[in-house]
Design an enzyme around this catalytic site. Structure first.
Site, PDB file in Angstrom:
ATOM      1  N   GLN A  95      -7.237  -2.132   4.237  1.00 11.44           N
ATOM      2  CA  GLN A  95      -6.246  -1.339   3.518  1.00 11.44           C
ATOM      3  C   GLN A  95      -6.899  -0.603   2.339  1.00 11.44           C
ATOM      4  O   GLN A  95      -6.405   0.431   1.890  1.00 11.44           O
ATOM      5  CB  GLN A  95      -5.133  -2.264   3.016  1.00 11.44           C
ATOM      6  CG  GLN A  95      -4.023  -1.573   2.280  1.00 11.44           C
ATOM      7  CD  GLN A  95      -2.837  -2.508   2.081  1.00 11.44           C
ATOM      8  OE1 GLN A  95      -2.171  -2.885   3.029  1.00 11.44           O
ATOM      9  NE2 GLN A  95      -2.600  -2.914   0.842  1.00 11.44           N
TER      10      GLN A  95
ATOM     11  N   SER B 163     -14.152  27.198 -26.848  1.00 15.36           N
ATOM     12  CA  SER B 163     -14.282  26.017 -27.681  1.00 15.36           C
ATOM     13  C   SER B 163     -13.255  26.098 -28.792  1.00 15.36           C
ATOM     14  O   SER B 163     -12.969  27.179 -29.298  1.00 15.36           O
ATOM     15  CB  SER B 163     -15.696  25.978 -28.266  1.00 15.36           C
ATOM     16  OG  SER B 163     -15.702  25.185 -29.436  1.00 15.36           O
TER      17      SER B 163
ATOM     18  N   TYR C 228      -9.384  -6.764  12.753  1.00 15.57           N
ATOM     19  CA  TYR C 228      -8.772  -6.229  11.545  1.00 15.57           C
ATOM     20  C   TYR C 228      -8.753  -7.271  10.434  1.00 15.57           C
ATOM     21  O   TYR C 228      -8.490  -8.446  10.674  1.00 15.57           O
ATOM     22  CB  TYR C 228      -7.323  -5.776  11.823  1.00 15.57           C
ATOM     23  CG  TYR C 228      -6.637  -5.261  10.571  1.00 15.57           C
ATOM     24  CD1 TYR C 228      -6.750  -3.931  10.184  1.00 15.57           C
ATOM     25  CD2 TYR C 228      -5.923  -6.124   9.739  1.00 15.57           C
ATOM     26  CE1 TYR C 228      -6.152  -3.464   9.025  1.00 15.57           C
ATOM     27  CE2 TYR C 228      -5.322  -5.666   8.568  1.00 15.57           C
ATOM     28  CZ  TYR C 228      -5.441  -4.335   8.220  1.00 15.57           C
ATOM     29  OH  TYR C 228      -4.855  -3.881   7.072  1.00 15.57           O
TER      30      TYR C 228
ATOM     31  N   HIS D 176     -40.326  24.015 -10.330  1.00 18.21           N
ATOM     32  CA  HIS D 176     -40.372  23.270 -11.598  1.00 18.21           C
ATOM     33  C   HIS D 176     -39.587  23.981 -12.701  1.00 18.21           C
ATOM     34  O   HIS D 176     -39.892  23.828 -13.881  1.00 18.21           O
ATOM     35  CB  HIS D 176     -41.823  23.041 -12.069  1.00 18.21           C
ATOM     36  CG  HIS D 176     -42.734  22.574 -10.990  1.00 18.21           C
ATOM     37  ND1 HIS D 176     -42.942  21.236 -10.708  1.00 18.21           N
ATOM     38  CD2 HIS D 176     -43.476  23.262 -10.087  1.00 18.21           C
ATOM     39  CE1 HIS D 176     -43.782  21.127  -9.694  1.00 18.21           C
ATOM     40  NE2 HIS D 176     -44.117  22.344  -9.288  1.00 18.21           N
TER      41      HIS D 176
ATOM     42  N   GLU E 193     -19.302  22.860 -14.220  1.00 18.77           N
ATOM     43  CA  GLU E 193     -19.598  21.577 -14.869  1.00 18.77           C
ATOM     44  C   GLU E 193     -18.749  20.455 -14.284  1.00 18.77           C
ATOM     45  O   GLU E 193     -19.229  19.353 -14.018  1.00 18.77           O
ATOM     46  CB  GLU E 193     -19.343  21.658 -16.370  1.00 18.77           C
ATOM     47  CG  GLU E 193     -20.381  22.447 -17.125  1.00 18.77           C
ATOM     48  CD  GLU E 193     -20.019  22.530 -18.603  1.00 18.77           C
ATOM     49  OE1 GLU E 193     -20.715  21.895 -19.396  1.00 18.77           O
ATOM     50  OE2 GLU E 193     -19.039  23.207 -18.948  1.00 18.77           O
TER      51      GLU E 193
ATOM     52  N   LYS F 218     -18.093  30.621 -28.030  1.00 15.66           N
ATOM     53  CA  LYS F 218     -18.387  29.921 -26.778  1.00 15.66           C
ATOM     54  C   LYS F 218     -17.537  30.378 -25.598  1.00 15.66           C
ATOM     55  O   LYS F 218     -16.364  30.642 -25.735  1.00 15.66           O
ATOM     56  CB  LYS F 218     -18.149  28.405 -26.964  1.00 15.66           C
ATOM     57  CG  LYS F 218     -19.095  27.727 -27.925  1.00 15.66           C
ATOM     58  CD  LYS F 218     -20.491  27.525 -27.354  1.00 15.66           C
ATOM     59  CE  LYS F 218     -20.523  26.543 -26.215  1.00 15.66           C
ATOM     60  NZ  LYS F 218     -20.532  25.162 -26.677  1.00 15.66           N
TER      61      LYS F 218
ATOM     62  N   SER G 274       0.824  -1.218   0.000  1.00 15.48           N
ATOM     63  CA  SER G 274       0.000   0.000   0.000  1.00 15.48           C
ATOM     64  C   SER G 274       0.855   1.264   0.000  1.00 15.48           C
ATOM     65  O   SER G 274       0.327   2.367  -0.001  1.00 15.48           O
ATOM     66  CB  SER G 274      -0.927   0.007   1.219  1.00 15.48           C
ATOM     67  OG  SER G 274      -0.187  -0.198   2.408  1.00 15.48           O
TER      68      SER G 274
ATOM     69  N   ASN H 207      -2.029  -2.717  13.185  1.00 15.28           N
ATOM     70  CA  ASN H 207      -3.488  -2.543  13.109  1.00 15.28           C
ATOM     71  C   ASN H 207      -3.963  -1.312  13.874  1.00 15.28           C
ATOM     72  O   ASN H 207      -4.786  -0.536  13.381  1.00 15.28           O
ATOM     73  CB  ASN H 207      -4.184  -3.807  13.629  1.00 15.28           C
ATOM     74  CG  ASN H 207      -3.857  -5.018  12.773  1.00 15.28           C
ATOM     75  OD1 ASN H 207      -3.271  -4.875  11.700  1.00 15.28           O
ATOM     76  ND2 ASN H 207      -4.210  -6.203  13.244  1.00 15.28           N
TER      77      ASN H 207
HETATM   78  N1  ARG Z   1      -1.110  -1.490   5.248  1.00 13.00           N
HETATM   79  C1  ARG Z   1      -2.052  -1.950   6.201  1.00 13.00           C
HETATM   80  C2  ARG Z   1      -3.352  -1.167   6.099  1.00 13.00           C
HETATM   81  O1  ARG Z   1      -3.394  -0.173   5.438  1.00 13.00           O
HETATM   82  C3  ARG Z   1      -1.483  -1.793   7.573  1.00 13.00           C
HETATM   83  C4  ARG Z   1      -1.991  -2.814   8.564  1.00 13.00           C
HETATM   84  C5  ARG Z   1      -1.632  -4.150   8.182  1.00 13.00           C
HETATM   85  N2  ARG Z   1      -1.753  -5.083   9.245  1.00 13.00           N
HETATM   86  C6  ARG Z   1      -1.534  -6.368   9.018  1.00 13.00           C
HETATM   87  N3  ARG Z   1      -1.592  -7.145   9.999  1.00 13.00           N
HETATM   88  N4  ARG Z   1      -1.274  -6.799   7.813  1.00 13.00           N
HETATM   89  O2  ARG Z   1      -4.353  -1.546   6.659  1.00 13.00           O
END
Ligand code: ARG
Length: 464
Positions: free
Chosen positions: A325, A280, A320, A159, A293, A286, A26, A113
């Site tokens: 993630q 445009s 968790y 309306h 928009e 235009k 991530s 976590n």
């Molecule tokens: N990258 C993980 C997240 O965004 C961090 C926590 C991951 N914990 C684990 N036990 N894999 O949630």
């Protein structure tokens, strides 16, 4: 890298599949949390020193090491590694590389976590504060404009048909009210997200004698998450935020829609500043209202993020799960999208140029004072339903002759009702019509000024 380099490598005999490593990482997006991750780690380390789990010397090394890493990241000198998965392990690994064993002790009594939940809440708290400031700037612009336009007359619509005359200032303050509720919702969301997950560790808490209240105080949290299982798995705060953000975007999309209509050749109620529009490539005449928009279009994507997060959390068992993630990208994109939209609107709204004559003419063209004539007849003793019928006939005659009710000679008006006298012209005028709606919440210029003063007070009350 070998499994031995992974922060959790001990149990593993075989290296992670290359693709799985990238697929599960991530860091490409959660590195945005670096400041909040570092703040969380610093508070955690300080607490561990206070309760005697870490030595003062280790504590000092950790604080200094994290400061140095923060400076490296901000200077673009930090090398983010996908094999270290996320922002948390990148920073921790770097810390250990810098300060040795003290770095390895930082993770005592916590888990990624509770760490990620903490960093995400800290991040979102800052984002909510930033968005609150942009909302205030936009509201301030609307109030200033409303004051200037408190007596500008335009047709009000139901309306999308001309209904009754209103003042432009009154219309602007309707937008203010929507945004005010949005601001309240953000503040409310902030209050609930502002709680500390740290201490929950992986899910069950920790055997070290930690002081969660101290960590909470150090991080400016209003309290702690009371249950460790809930602390690591709860993402309500992200969902609530996206819900509040969706309402902001819904309001901006309505605002956008009106600006697009009003800037069109058919309405010509306002001029949008050139620098918020584009031309445009083929049609030289235009001037396109791109900003409204685009904001209207971006609304859908924020709704999508809300739906993504609700679905992400649906049926997840405690506590968790790696699913969580997936909360980051929708959340970050929501923050960016709402922030950009609010900023563009706050910049633009102070430059709106109302075309007062056009607005007035449109109100005249649409028989907007027909209700006023009916109310006039009621005051003279005609039952409302009869008055409605009489005025309907007068309007039909007006349409046939191409004249407004206020342009008809008195004798003609009297042919519809003998109760009409020459005081009728006071109510048939646009100014007379709006001036009569002088109660709280009404469109009369005097009321708009009162509402402006009250709105200013409300904005001032936010400055604490
Ligand atoms: N990258 C993980 C997240 O965004 C961090 C926590 C991951 N914990 C684990 N036990 N894999 O949630």
């Amino acid at each position: 890298m070998s499994q031995q380099d992974k922060l959790w490598g001990g149990r593993f005999a075989e290296a992670t599949d290359q693709f799985v490593e990238t697929f599960t990482a991530s860091v490409s997006f959660d590195r945005r949390l670096y400041r909040h991750d570092i703040r969380g780690s610093q508070a955690h380390a300080r607490m561990l020193v206070e309760v005697g789990v870490l030595s003062a010397e280790d504590g000092r090394l950790i604080q200094e090491g994290l400061e140095a890493i923060l400076a490296d990241i901000e200077a673009g000198r930090f090398e983010w590694r996908v094999d270290l998965e996320d922002v948390h392990m990148n920073i921790e690994a770097r810390l250990t590389a810098r300060i040795g064993d003290a770095g390895k002790r930082l993770h005592t009594g916590r888990s990624r976590n509770d760490q990620v939940a903490t960093a995400t809440r800290l991040y979102l708290r800052d984002a909510v504060d930033d968005l609150g400031r942009e909302l205030r700037r936009l509201m301030q612009g609307l109030v200033d404009l409303a004051e200037r336009e408190h007596a500008t007359i335009m047709p009000g619509f139901t309306h999308l048909q001309t209904a009754q005359p209103i003042t432009f200032g009154h219309h602007l303050l309707a937008w203010f009210e929507m945004l005010w509720r949005d601001h309240e919702r953000l503040r409310d969301t902030r209050h609930r997200l502002n709680r500390l997950p740290l201490g929950a560790a992986a899910l069950a808490g920790t055997s070290y004698p930690i002081d969660r209240e101290l960590t909470a105080r150090l991080l400016g949290f209003e309290g702690i998450c009371e249950n460790s299982l809930d602390a690591v798995s709860d993402r309500d705060f992200a969902i609530e935020f996206c819900a509040a953000a969706s309402l902001i975007m819904m309001h901006l999309s309505r605002f956008s829609e009106e600006l697009v209509l009003w800037a069109s050749m058919q309405f010509r109620f306002i001029d949008l500043p050139d620098r918020f529009c584009t031309g445009s490539s083929i049609m030289p005449q235009k001037k396109n209202p791109d900003v409204p928009e685009l904001v209207r279009g971006k609304t859908g994507r924020v709704y999508g993020h809300l739906m993504a997060l609700l679905t992400l959390m649906k049926a997840q068992p405690l506590a968790y799960n790696k699913d969580n993630q997936e909360d980051k990208e929708p959340l970050f994109d929501t923050v960016d999208t709402v922030g950009g939209s609010l900023r563009a609107f706050a910049d633009m709204v102070v430059h709106l140029q109302p075309q007062r004559e056009r607005m007035r003419q449109a109100a005249l063209d649409g028989y907007a004072t027909a209700t006023d004539l009916a109310d006039y007849l009621v005051r003279k003793g005609t039952p409302f339903r009869d008055a409605h019928e009489i005025v309907g006939q007068a309007v039909r005659a007006g349409i046939e002759q191409g004249v407004d009710l206020s342009q008809m000679p008195l004798a003609q008006l009297q042919s519809f009702s003998a109760q009409i006298e020459d005081d009728v012209f006071a109510v048939l005028s646009l100014e007379g019509s709006v001036a009569q709606r002088a109660h709280r919440g009404g469109t009369a210029p005097q009321q708009v000024l009162r509402a402006v003063a009250q709105a200013r007070q409300r904005l001032l009350s936010l400055n604490d």
